[in-house]
Structures are given as structure tokens and as C-alpha cells.
Design a protein around this motif. Structure first.
Motif, PDB file in Angstrom:
ATOM      1  N   TYR A 103       0.849  -1.183   0.000  1.00  0.00           N
ATOM      2  CA  TYR A 103       0.000   0.000   0.000  1.00  0.00           C
ATOM      3  C   TYR A 103       0.886   1.235   0.000  1.00  0.00           C
ATOM      4  N   LEU A 151      -4.434   5.297   2.825  1.00  0.00           N
ATOM      5  CA  LEU A 151      -3.648   4.321   2.087  1.00  0.00           C
ATOM      6  C   LEU A 151      -4.393   3.883   0.826  1.00  0.00           C
ATOM      7  N   GLY A 164      -9.339 -11.544   7.545  1.00  0.00           N
ATOM      8  CA  GLY A 164      -9.334 -10.259   6.876  1.00  0.00           C
ATOM      9  C   GLY A 164      -8.471  -9.216   7.530  1.00  0.00           C
ATOM     10  N   PHE A 209       0.267  -4.887   8.938  1.00  0.00           N
ATOM     11  CA  PHE A 209       1.141  -3.962   8.233  1.00  0.00           C
ATOM     12  C   PHE A 209       2.546  -3.955   8.806  1.00  0.00           C
ATOM     13  N   TYR A 229     -17.054  -5.970   4.686  1.00  0.00           N
ATOM     14  CA  TYR A 229     -16.002  -5.928   5.707  1.00  0.00           C
ATOM     15  C   TYR A 229     -15.569  -4.495   5.947  1.00  0.00           C
ATOM     16  N   TYR A 285      -8.262   1.277  12.035  1.00  0.00           N
ATOM     17  CA  TYR A 285      -6.843   1.180  12.346  1.00  0.00           C
ATOM     18  C   TYR A 285      -6.402   2.487  13.005  1.00  0.00           C
ATOM     19  N   LEU A 297       0.478   0.632  11.137  1.00  0.00           N
ATOM     20  CA  LEU A 297      -0.965   0.593  11.381  1.00  0.00           C
ATOM     21  C   LEU A 297      -1.323  -0.638  12.191  1.00  0.00           C
ATOM     22  N   GLN A 334      -4.711  -2.728  13.870  1.00  0.00           N
ATOM     23  CA  GLN A 334      -6.164  -2.845  13.774  1.00  0.00           C
ATOM     24  C   GLN A 334      -6.806  -2.736  15.156  1.00  0.00           C
ATOM     25  N   TYR A 344     -12.859  -4.800  13.882  1.00  0.00           N
ATOM     26  CA  TYR A 344     -13.323  -5.060  12.539  1.00  0.00           C
ATOM     27  C   TYR A 344     -14.740  -5.629  12.580  1.00  0.00           C
ATOM     28  N   MET A 370     -17.345  -8.094  10.037  1.00  0.00           N
ATOM     29  CA  MET A 370     -17.492  -8.882   8.814  1.00  0.00           C
ATOM     30  C   MET A 370     -18.867  -8.709   8.184  1.00  0.00           C
ATOM     31  N   ASP A 407     -15.717  -7.603  15.941  1.00  0.00           N
ATOM     32  CA  ASP A 407     -14.754  -8.339  16.756  1.00  0.00           C
ATOM     33  C   ASP A 407     -13.519  -7.488  16.988  1.00  0.00           C
ATOM     34  N   ASP A 411      -6.197  -5.924  17.168  1.00  0.00           N
ATOM     35  CA  ASP A 411      -4.999  -6.064  17.995  1.00  0.00           C
ATOM     36  C   ASP A 411      -4.946  -5.104  19.177  1.00  0.00           C
ATOM     37  N   PHE A 444      -7.724   5.489  10.836  1.00  0.00           N
ATOM     38  CA  PHE A 444      -8.216   5.197   9.495  1.00  0.00           C
ATOM     39  C   PHE A 444      -9.311   4.149   9.552  1.00  0.00           C
ATOM     40  N   GLY A 494     -13.229 -10.163   3.475  1.00  0.00           N
ATOM     41  CA  GLY A 494     -12.088  -9.955   4.347  1.00  0.00           C
ATOM     42  C   GLY A 494     -10.752 -10.264   3.701  1.00  0.00           C
ATOM     43  N   LEU A 495     -10.681 -11.346   2.948  1.00  0.00           N
ATOM     44  CA  LEU A 495      -9.388 -11.812   2.462  1.00  0.00           C
ATOM     45  C   LEU A 495      -9.172 -11.462   1.001  1.00  0.00           C
ATOM     46  N   ALA A 537      -8.521  -3.288   0.087  1.00  0.00           N
ATOM     47  CA  ALA A 537      -9.102  -2.472   1.150  1.00  0.00           C
ATOM     48  C   ALA A 537      -9.068  -1.012   0.720  1.00  0.00           C
ATOM     49  N   PHE A 539      -9.398   2.860   1.974  1.00  0.00           N
ATOM     50  CA  PHE A 539      -9.203   3.600   3.216  1.00  0.00           C
ATOM     51  C   PHE A 539      -9.818   4.990   3.130  1.00  0.00           C
TER      52      PHE A 539
END
Lengths: 116, 113
Positions: free
Chosen positions: A36, A44, A102, A106, B31, B35, B43, B45, B48, B50, B56, B59, B90, B97-98, B102, B104
Motif C-alpha cells: 500500500y 492508504l 481479513g 502492516f 467488511y 486502524y 498501522l 487494527q 473489525y 465482517m 470483533d 490487535d 483510518f 475480508g481476504l 481495502a 481507506f
């Protein structure tokens, strides 16, 4: 757990120089890998991605190859321009198992400055 | 135009005064996530989601709340902000999700004094 390590910056180059920003990762499973870019004052934006081993992502002259054997995803560009000045983030997708589906993990970012 | 919109862009507040940062996306993405970006840490998280009504912890969830009552909106709530929550925030959204891109928002710079 999963993690991303990228080279510390800042990196300062002259226009038309060759760029490499190193990125290595630690992951369980088979994550996707991303670069990114964040231009000053902005959010980003996805630059490129690779979803499986040996895939090469490319965009705007930038390239990166998903190397499973060396767990690396180095960003390269043959000839940088002043407009490439930005912060670059390497990232991997969270494991597909468990609750962090998901989650983009980073690296700390590498600031690139390109001088005319 | 496809976009993620955060408001406000800048906010200075005092310790303990509840605040909400709004986030809205117009891409019908399932999703969404929040961040925070801090110097030297990249960054990280916070939370988040889904899908609607499914959220949920990421970090670094301590001191934050979120809700997802509608697909397009994902507000971040600081019930009692503290100076260590001074950061650049952000919001991001993606189709799933995967493996998908993404998108921003432009960021919210929060200062808690």
C-alpha cells in the motif's frame, strides 16, 4: 503470530534511480501479500498485491514477487519519479482461520523521498 | 465515486469527553475495520466487522467501541478518551475480508489533551 518486517526509512533517491524496499514476513497458512502507498495527507491506497507463491504483482512501474522460499515480497521500481514520494507499507492478510479473518497486518512503513 | 468517508478529519478533545468518529462507505462492502497509525508502529487494527451486527476485536481494542447497525456505517466510539489515544485513525472497507482490496478513508487526526 503473523508479522511483517520492512526496511527502515527514510529512503532518499534521485529521480530515475532504482528503488528496492525490502519486506519479509512470518505467517501460518497461505496469506496474500500487499503493498500500500500513502501520499501526504491521504489514506492508504493499494499499489499491488500477490495471492500465491511466485505471483508477481505490478502497477505504475512497481513490481513485487511473492517468494515463499525466502518469505519475502520486496518492492522494486526501475526508475523513480518525484511523484513517487510517499510512505510505502507492506502488508499481509490475516489467517483465514479463526477470528482475525481479513485482518491486514502492516509493516511499519518506509518513507521514500525522491529529489529532482 | 467509490469512497470511504470519515468525519471529522481533525479533532482536539479533553480527557474523558466521549467522542465518536464516523465512517461511511458507498461500495456495499461487507467488511469494515478501524486502524490507528502511530510513528514507528505502522498501522494496527482496533476493531473489525465482517457484516451487519458482527464485530470483533483487533490487535488494540482497549478503550474503543464500535457498532455496525447498517452495512454502510461503522462508527468508532471513545467513551472516555485518554492522551494515549492521540493518534491518526483510518477506517477501511473491503468487499470481503481476504484477498480483496481495502479502501481507506482519509484519516482522522485525534488529539486528546
Amino acid at each position: 503470530g503473523n508479522s511483517v518486517t520492512q526496511m527502515e526509512g527514510p529512503v532518499t533517491l534521485s529521480e530515475e534511480a532504482f528503488l528496492t524496499i525490502n519486506c519479509t514476513y512470518t505467517a501460518t497458512g497461505y496469506p496474500s501479500l500487499f503493498w500500500y502507498v500513502q501520499y501526504p495527507g491521504e489514506g492508504l491506497q493499494l499499489l499491488l498485491k500477490a495471492t500465491k507463491a511466485d505471483d508477481k504483482g505490478s502497477n505504475k512501474g512497481f513490481e513485487a514477487t511473492y517468494r515463499k522460499e525466502t518469505t519475502s515480497f520486496h518492492l522494486e521500481k526501475g526508475s523513480v519519479q518525484v511523484s513517487d514520494s510517499a510512505v510505502y507499507f507492506c502488508a499481509l492478510s490475516g489467517d483465514s482461520y479463526g477470528g482475525s479473518q481479513g485482518n491486514l497486518i502492516f509493516g511499519k512503513g518506509t518513507k521514500l523521498s525522491v529529489k529532482p | 465515486e467509490a469512497q470511504v468517508t470519515q468525519n471529522p478529519r481533525y479533532l482536539i478533545t479533553v480527557t474523558g469527553k466521549k467522542l465518536t468518529v464516523t465512517c461511511s462507505q458507498n461500495m456495499n462492502h461487507e467488511y469494515m475495520s478501524w486502524y490507528r497509525q502511530d510513528p514507528g508502529l505502522g498501522l494496527r487494527q482496533i476493531y473489525y466487522s465482517m457484516n451487519v451486527e458482527v464485530t470483533d476485536k483487533g490487535d488494540v481494542p482497549e478503550g474503543y467501541k464500535v457498532s455496525r447497525k447498517e452495512k454502510r456505517n461503522f462508527p468508532l466510539i471513545l467513551e472516555s478518551p485518554s492522551p494515549n489515544q492521540t493518534s491518526l485513525y483510518f477506517c477501511a472497507s473491503s468487499r470481503t475480508g481476504l484477498d480483496t482490496e481495502a479502501f481507506f478513508g482519509q484519516g482522522t487526526r485525534l488529539t486528546v489533551v
